[in-house]
Design a protein around this motif. Structure first.
Motif, PDB file in Angstrom:
ATOM      1  N   SER A  54       0.805  -1.112  -0.122  1.00 17.25           N
ATOM      2  CA  SER A  54      -0.072   0.139   0.063  1.00 17.25           C
ATOM      3  C   SER A  54       0.967   1.196  -0.090  1.00 17.25           C
ATOM      4  CB  SER A  54      -1.056  -0.018   1.265  1.00 17.25           C
ATOM      5  OG  SER A  54      -1.685  -0.944   1.046  1.00 17.25           O
ATOM      6  N   ARG A  61      -6.191   0.001  -0.011  1.00 16.52           N
ATOM      7  CA  ARG A  61      -6.705  -1.168  -0.247  1.00 16.52           C
ATOM      8  C   ARG A  61      -7.820  -1.306   1.104  1.00 16.52           C
ATOM      9  NH1 ARG A  61      -5.003  -4.191  -4.281  1.00 16.52           N
ATOM     10  NH2 ARG A  61      -6.335  -5.920  -3.941  1.00 16.52           N
ATOM     11  N   ALA A  62      -8.526  -0.485   1.279  1.00 20.96           N
ATOM     12  CA  ALA A  62      -9.476  -0.152   2.313  1.00 20.96           C
ATOM     13  C   ALA A  62     -10.798   0.337   1.908  1.00 20.96           C
ATOM     14  CB  ALA A  62      -8.967   0.405   3.699  1.00 20.96           C
ATOM     15  N   ILE A  63     -12.005   0.120   2.250  1.00 18.81           N
ATOM     16  CA  ILE A  63     -13.275   0.630   2.072  1.00 18.81           C
ATOM     17  C   ILE A  63     -13.874   1.018   2.977  1.00 18.81           C
ATOM     18  CG2 ILE A  63     -15.522   0.210   0.909  1.00 18.81           C
ATOM     19  CD1 ILE A  63     -14.165  -2.018  -0.825  1.00 18.81           C
ATOM     20  N   ALA A  91     -15.415  -7.703  -0.609  1.00 21.12           N
ATOM     21  CA  ALA A  91     -14.255  -6.901  -0.463  1.00 21.12           C
ATOM     22  C   ALA A  91     -13.146  -8.059  -0.180  1.00 21.12           C
ATOM     23  CB  ALA A  91     -14.217  -6.274   0.900  1.00 21.12           C
ATOM     24  N   TYR A  96      -9.393  -6.612   0.020  1.00 21.44           N
ATOM     25  CA  TYR A  96      -9.594  -5.253   0.526  1.00 21.44           C
ATOM     26  C   TYR A  96     -10.139  -5.379   2.037  1.00 21.44           C
ATOM     27  CZ  TYR A  96      -8.974  -2.332  -3.565  1.00 21.44           C
ATOM     28  OH  TYR A  96      -8.367  -1.899  -4.946  1.00 21.44           O
ATOM     29  N   ASP A 123      -9.694   3.836  -0.063  1.00 19.71           N
ATOM     30  CA  ASP A 123      -9.455   4.248  -1.454  1.00 19.71           C
ATOM     31  C   ASP A 123     -11.039   4.503  -2.123  1.00 19.71           C
ATOM     32  OD1 ASP A 123      -6.794   3.525  -1.369  1.00 19.71           O
ATOM     33  OD2 ASP A 123      -7.253   1.468  -1.628  1.00 19.71           O
ATOM     34  N   ILE A 311     -14.833  -1.401  -6.103  1.00 26.29           N
ATOM     35  CA  ILE A 311     -13.346  -2.084  -6.339  1.00 26.29           C
ATOM     36  C   ILE A 311     -12.903  -1.715  -7.791  1.00 26.29           C
ATOM     37  CG2 ILE A 311     -12.129  -3.888  -6.429  1.00 26.29           C
ATOM     38  CD1 ILE A 311     -13.236  -4.859  -3.848  1.00 26.29           C
ATOM     39  N   GLU A 315     -10.104   0.475  -8.989  1.00 30.52           N
ATOM     40  CA  GLU A 315      -9.022   0.056 -10.015  1.00 30.52           C
ATOM     41  C   GLU A 315      -8.883   0.511 -11.259  1.00 30.52           C
ATOM     42  OE1 GLU A 315      -8.811  -4.254  -9.178  1.00 30.52           O
ATOM     43  OE2 GLU A 315      -8.166  -4.104  -7.325  1.00 30.52           O
TER      44      GLU A 315
END
Length: 346
Positions: A54, A61-63, A91, A96, A123, A311, A315
């Motif tokens: 990261s 890589r976190a929601i 996730a 994620y 993100d 995601i 991306e």
């Protein structure tokens, strides 16, 4: 000694860059190669250092998940554990993590989201409900920050990726089912009118009555929280009427359970005296007495598709805006019957 990417690459007979792409689930790598590399990683006990990755990629890589401010609704209503399960699966499949906002008020939640966005802690963001007036949507659009809404946005529909049921049609179909049984006095018990899902279901209910040539009785429409107590309070409001509806469309199973409890205490039988159709088809509906006829909105799929869609946006910033409609199904149980000829009064 810790296993490295080079160790995995050597054992799998591939380049270290290939291992990195497999970890990132790059579409440039074939599924056959991915399977081979992942098997070697498993055999060697290799675990990717996502923190280091990261830092290198400037991605967390976190929601971020935005839940309602009412802790009662989140903790008591079965909708949320199920939708969170779908979000978690979606996730996790892409490696994620999930970060949930906390706050007792809408203002605290707004500040929490601003902090997540400005602090670069996530993100992207998923809003677990759609509101008629929602400053969060305006803020995220202004920031051009990746986000997805579970529910139909009230404004800027074409600009916002969202995952939803066709709640208008679902409520219309559920009302038509009650009409097909012979009911003409049908009540509606819904949630907060600032929630778009409430508005959509109310409009579907009203359209079914209009199409049937029946008048809309304002006193038969009641709004409260998506809680068991909300259903009980709705019945208390109906007690003020001289004539009760013979059927009710309730916008949530937990509310419907409260309705059942309150009617039972009054000696009113379901479905002999009053028929009930509710929404969500969670375990509460199946375990209720009598078991509730309920619209299954596939809650898990709502969460899974929301995580998957976000995601994709994270991306690929050029990913087009999408409206994903999750199918629903009316699950018929024992809470509905043809109306009796007697008039139910209190």
């Amino acid at each position: 000694m810790a296993v490295t990417i080079k160790d995995v690459a050597k054992a799998a007979n591939v380049a270290p860059s290939t291992v990195s792409r497999v970890i990132a689930n790059s579409p440039r790598i074939s599924e056959k190669t991915k399977e081979k590399v992942r098997e070697v990683m498993k055999q060697l006990g290799y675990h990717p250092n996502f923190i280091a990755r990261s830092l290198a990629s400037q991605a967390t890589r976190a929601i971020g998940l935005v839940l309602p401010s009412s802790t009662d609704i989140v903790s008591q209503n079965p909708f949320f554990p199920i939708v969170l399960g779908g979000l978690s699966d979606g996730a996790h499949s892409k490696q994620y993590a999930l970060h949930m906002t906390t706050g007792k008020t809408e203002e605290e939640i707004f500040e929490g989201v601003v902090s997540m966005v400005q602090g670069g802690r996530v993100d992207g963001v998923i809003l677990l409900s759609s509101r008629v007036e929602d400053p969060l949507v305006s803020y995220l659009l202004e920031q051009d920050f990746p986000f997805v809404v579970i529910g139909k946005p009230f404004k800027n529909v074409e600009q916002i990726t969202h995952v939803d049921n066709d709640n208008f049609k679902a409520a219309k179909d559920a009302t038509n089912y009650l009409l097909s049984l012979g009911h003409e006095q049908i009540g509606f018990i819904g949630g907060n009118l600032n929630l778009v899902v409430t508005v959509e279901r109310l409009l579907g209910y009203e359209k079914a009555l209009r199409d049937a040539g029946l008048p809309l009785i304002n006193e038969y429409v009641i709004h409260d929280e998506f809680l068991r107590e909300g259903g009980r309070e709705a019945v208390q409001a109906l007690l003020a009427l001289k004539k009760l509806p013979t059927a009710m469309l309730v916008a949530d199973d937990l509310m419907a359970l409260g309705v059942l409890n309150a009617l039972d205490e009054l000696g009113i039988s379901v479905p002999e005296d009053v028929s009930i159709v509710s929404f969500n088809n969670v375990l509460v509906a199946e375990m209720a007495r009598p078991p509730l006829t309920s619209v299954d909105i596939n809650i898990f799929d709502l969460g899974y598709e929301a995580a998957k869609s976000l995601i994709q946006k994270i991306e690929n910033p050029k990913e087009p805006t999408k409206r994903i409609i999750i199918p629903y199904e009316l699950v018929k149980r024992s809470s509905c019957a043809k109306p009796t000829k007697k008039t139910l009064t209190l």
